[in-house]
Design a protein around this motif. Structure first.
Motif, mmCIF file in Angstrom:
data_model
loop_
_atom_site.group_PDB
_atom_site.id
_atom_site.type_symbol
_atom_site.label_atom_id
_atom_site.label_comp_id
_atom_site.label_asym_id
_atom_site.label_seq_id
_atom_site.Cartn_x
_atom_site.Cartn_y
_atom_site.Cartn_z
ATOM 1 N N GLN A 123 66.247 52.018 39.982
ATOM 2 C CA GLN A 123 66.082 51.401 41.293
ATOM 3 C C GLN A 123 66.282 49.892 41.159
ATOM 4 O OE1 GLN A 123 62.144 52.527 42.607
ATOM 5 N NE2 GLN A 123 62.575 54.717 42.534
ATOM 6 N N GLY A 124 66.483 49.235 42.285
ATOM 7 C CA GLY A 124 66.480 47.772 42.312
ATOM 8 C C GLY A 124 67.579 47.097 41.539
ATOM 9 N N VAL A 125 68.769 47.701 41.485
ATOM 10 C CA VAL A 125 69.887 47.058 40.780
ATOM 11 C C VAL A 125 70.334 45.840 41.592
ATOM 12 C CG1 VAL A 125 72.193 47.370 39.841
ATOM 13 C CG2 VAL A 125 70.584 49.302 39.870
ATOM 14 N N TRP A 126 70.469 44.709 40.909
ATOM 15 C CA TRP A 126 70.801 43.468 41.620
ATOM 16 C C TRP A 126 71.552 42.524 40.697
ATOM 17 C CZ3 TRP A 126 69.193 38.288 40.961
ATOM 18 C CH2 TRP A 126 69.426 37.435 42.060
ATOM 19 N N VAL A 127 72.554 41.846 41.260
ATOM 20 C CA VAL A 127 73.301 40.808 40.558
ATOM 21 C C VAL A 127 73.208 39.532 41.391
ATOM 22 C CG1 VAL A 127 75.572 40.053 39.750
ATOM 23 C CG2 VAL A 127 74.865 42.445 39.447
ATOM 24 N N GLU A 128 72.946 38.418 40.729
ATOM 25 C CA GLU A 128 72.929 37.124 41.403
ATOM 26 C C GLU A 128 74.218 36.965 42.221
ATOM 27 O OE1 GLU A 128 73.036 33.447 42.792
ATOM 28 O OE2 GLU A 128 71.203 34.257 41.868
ATOM 29 N N PRO A 129 74.096 36.664 43.531
ATOM 30 C CA PRO A 129 75.285 36.644 44.400
ATOM 31 C C PRO A 129 76.451 35.817 43.883
ATOM 32 C CG PRO A 129 73.297 36.529 45.726
ATOM 33 C CD PRO A 129 72.852 36.456 44.290
ATOM 34 N N SER A 130 76.184 34.677 43.264
ATOM 35 C CA SER A 130 77.276 33.830 42.789
ATOM 36 C C SER A 130 78.011 34.429 41.597
ATOM 37 C CB SER A 130 76.748 32.446 42.406
ATOM 38 O OG SER A 130 75.868 32.535 41.287
ATOM 39 N N ARG A 131 77.436 35.492 41.005
ATOM 40 C CA ARG A 131 78.047 36.106 39.821
ATOM 41 C C ARG A 131 78.662 37.476 40.130
ATOM 42 N NH1 ARG A 131 76.203 34.078 35.102
ATOM 43 N NH2 ARG A 131 78.025 35.193 34.289
ATOM 44 N N ARG A 132 78.649 37.867 41.374
ATOM 45 C CA ARG A 132 79.213 39.162 41.720
ATOM 46 C C ARG A 132 80.725 39.144 41.581
ATOM 47 N NH1 ARG A 132 74.989 40.259 46.779
ATOM 48 N NH2 ARG A 132 73.157 40.311 45.386
ATOM 49 N N GLY A 133 81.275 40.303 41.223
ATOM 50 C CA GLY A 133 82.704 40.390 40.967
ATOM 51 C C GLY A 133 83.064 40.226 39.505
ATOM 52 N N GLU A 134 82.045 39.962 38.648
ATOM 53 C CA GLU A 134 82.306 39.776 37.214
ATOM 54 C C GLU A 134 82.011 41.037 36.396
ATOM 55 O OE1 GLU A 134 80.343 36.306 35.658
ATOM 56 O OE2 GLU A 134 80.666 35.163 37.506
ATOM 57 N N ARG A 135 81.721 42.136 37.075
ATOM 58 C CA ARG A 135 81.418 43.425 36.445
ATOM 59 C C ARG A 135 80.131 43.386 35.617
ATOM 60 N NH1 ARG A 135 87.062 46.536 34.871
ATOM 61 N NH2 ARG A 135 87.802 46.671 37.027
ATOM 62 N N LEU A 136 79.223 42.484 35.968
ATOM 63 C CA LEU A 136 77.932 42.463 35.285
ATOM 64 C C LEU A 136 77.150 43.738 35.560
ATOM 65 C CD1 LEU A 136 76.761 38.781 35.926
ATOM 66 C CD2 LEU A 136 77.574 39.769 33.776
ATOM 67 N N SER A 137 77.347 44.329 36.738
ATOM 68 C CA SER A 137 76.607 45.546 37.052
ATOM 69 C C SER A 137 77.068 46.720 36.195
ATOM 70 C CB SER A 137 76.740 45.894 38.536
ATOM 71 O OG SER A 137 78.096 46.069 38.901
ATOM 72 N N GLU A 138 78.359 46.754 35.846
ATOM 73 C CA GLU A 138 78.852 47.855 35.018
ATOM 74 C C GLU A 138 78.271 47.793 33.604
ATOM 75 O OE1 GLU A 138 83.076 48.222 35.051
ATOM 76 O OE2 GLU A 138 83.217 48.048 37.240
ATOM 77 N N SER A 139 78.449 46.662 32.953
ATOM 78 C CA SER A 139 77.935 46.542 31.581
ATOM 79 C C SER A 139 76.408 46.532 31.563
ATOM 80 C CB SER A 139 78.485 45.277 30.922
ATOM 81 O OG SER A 139 78.148 44.128 31.679
ATOM 82 N N GLY A 140 75.802 45.958 32.612
ATOM 83 C CA GLY A 140 74.349 45.951 32.691
ATOM 84 C C GLY A 140 73.784 47.344 32.868
ATOM 85 N N MET A 141 74.403 48.121 33.761
ATOM 86 C CA MET A 141 73.932 49.494 33.958
ATOM 87 C C MET A 141 74.179 50.345 32.720
ATOM 88 S SD MET A 141 72.296 50.152 36.684
ATOM 89 C CE MET A 141 72.515 51.922 36.822
ATOM 90 N N ALA A 142 75.249 50.085 32.003
ATOM 91 C CA ALA A 142 75.478 50.820 30.759
ATOM 92 C C ALA A 142 74.341 50.583 29.775
ATOM 93 C CB ALA A 142 76.810 50.403 30.147
ATOM 94 N N ALA A 143 73.868 49.336 29.714
ATOM 95 C CA ALA A 143 72.739 49.025 28.829
ATOM 96 C C ALA A 143 71.469 49.717 29.292
ATOM 97 C CB ALA A 143 72.531 47.516 28.772
#
Length: 301
Positions: free
Chosen positions: A237-257
């Motif tokens: 739950q609560g997946v979030w990326v700092e708005p200024s960093r969106r589009g850098e695929r941080l959610s993909e690698s972060g969710m993989a971790a």
């Protein structure tokens, strides 16, 4: 002290012929068996029932409703801060929802949401709406997704469990995520329920972050929580990326971790649900290896 839902702790409360009843401690094993028929859809209810098995229903702060067919428990509904109906057998859905709606109408609305399998939640809401009145929002189409193998993308090595001394960094990110998602701030004070929830997730090793240097010190640029763990399922739950960093695929690698850590330490299956219109998030989850197995719905009050 009684929980959120006042009423008998066990047994034979009925609302009309053939209606459901309030269950007690002696029914917990049967209720968990019902949840076990669809563990992904039922994980939120299962988590509360597993807690009740250890601490008792009153301590957990809710009621357990049941619907029986010929003496066999066929459906259950957890009624606490969230109402979570679980009806695995579609052939009894209409009667079970009639029964749960009768209990809900008799006791009145005391919850902040209805959540769970979409067909079940929306069917229950149709029955409760005339009595419970206005609603803030109905989210009728929330893909329910799971991954039960290794992530398809490399895990971000900078994503890790947050620590208690990072609470003051994590809480603002959680509040921003909640406000962005739901439309209002959940903060009720330093000792509020939301703040306590964030602290408990950090304490239990279920809060994950990526921190980076910011203008005024470290800042959270990615975060996620394992909000429920039960029945062999860990729900993110609560997946979030700092708005200024969106589009850098941080959610993909972060969710993989997060997935790798959750499958290693908590449960073999990792699940989540998201709004159907959040195409960027859904694409990221699919890239990690999540697949849709159902649909959730949420009614927000």
């Amino acid at each position: 002290m009684r929980g959120l839902w006042e009423g008998p702790a066990s047994g034979d409360v009925r609302v009309g012929p053939g209606a459901g009843r309030v269950l007690g401690e002696q029914d917990l094993a049967r209720a968990l068996a019902v949840c076990g028929r669809d563990p992904v859809a039922a994980v939120l209810a299962t988590a509360r029932l597993e807690q009740a098995t250890l601490a008792g229903l009153r301590r957990v702060g809710g009621q357990l409703w049941g619907y029986e067919v010929d003496g066999t428990l066929a459906a259950i509904c957890w009624a606490g801060a969230n109402v979570v109906p679980v009806v695995p057998d579609p052939t009894v859905r209409a009667d079970a929802l009639d029964a749960f709606a009768a209990l809900g109408r008799a006791q009145g609305r005391r919850c902040s949401s209805l959540v769970g399998d979409a067909a079940v939640v929306l069917g229950l809401w149709d029955r409760l709406q005339p009595a419970w009145g206005s609603v803030r929002e109905v989210r009728a189409d929330q893909p329910s997704m799971v991954i039960d193998g290794d992530p398809r993308v490399p895990a971000d090595p900078a994503v890790r469990r947050s620590t208690p001394d990072e609470y003051d960094l994590v809480l603002p990110a959680c509040v921003r995520m909640f406000t962005e998602e739901v439309g209002y701030s959940p903060v009720g004070g330093t000792g509020g329920a939301y703040e306590s929830r964030v602290r408990s997730l950090i304490r239990d090793g279920r809060s994950f972050v990526r921190l980076e240097p910011g203008a005024s010190g470290p800042q959270v640029v990615f975060k996620a929580e394992i909000g429920a763990v039960a029945g062999g399922v860990a729900q993110v739950q609560g997946v979030w990326v700092e708005p200024s960093r969106r589009g850098e695929r941080l959610s993909e690698s972060g969710m993989a971790a997060v997935v790798a850590a959750a499958r290693r330490d908590l449960a073999p299956t990792v699940s989540l649900y998201a709004n159907h219109y959040n195409e960027r998030a859904l694409a990221a989850y699919r890239a990690v290896g999540f697949r849709q197995v159902g649909t959730y719905a949420t009614v927000l009050f």
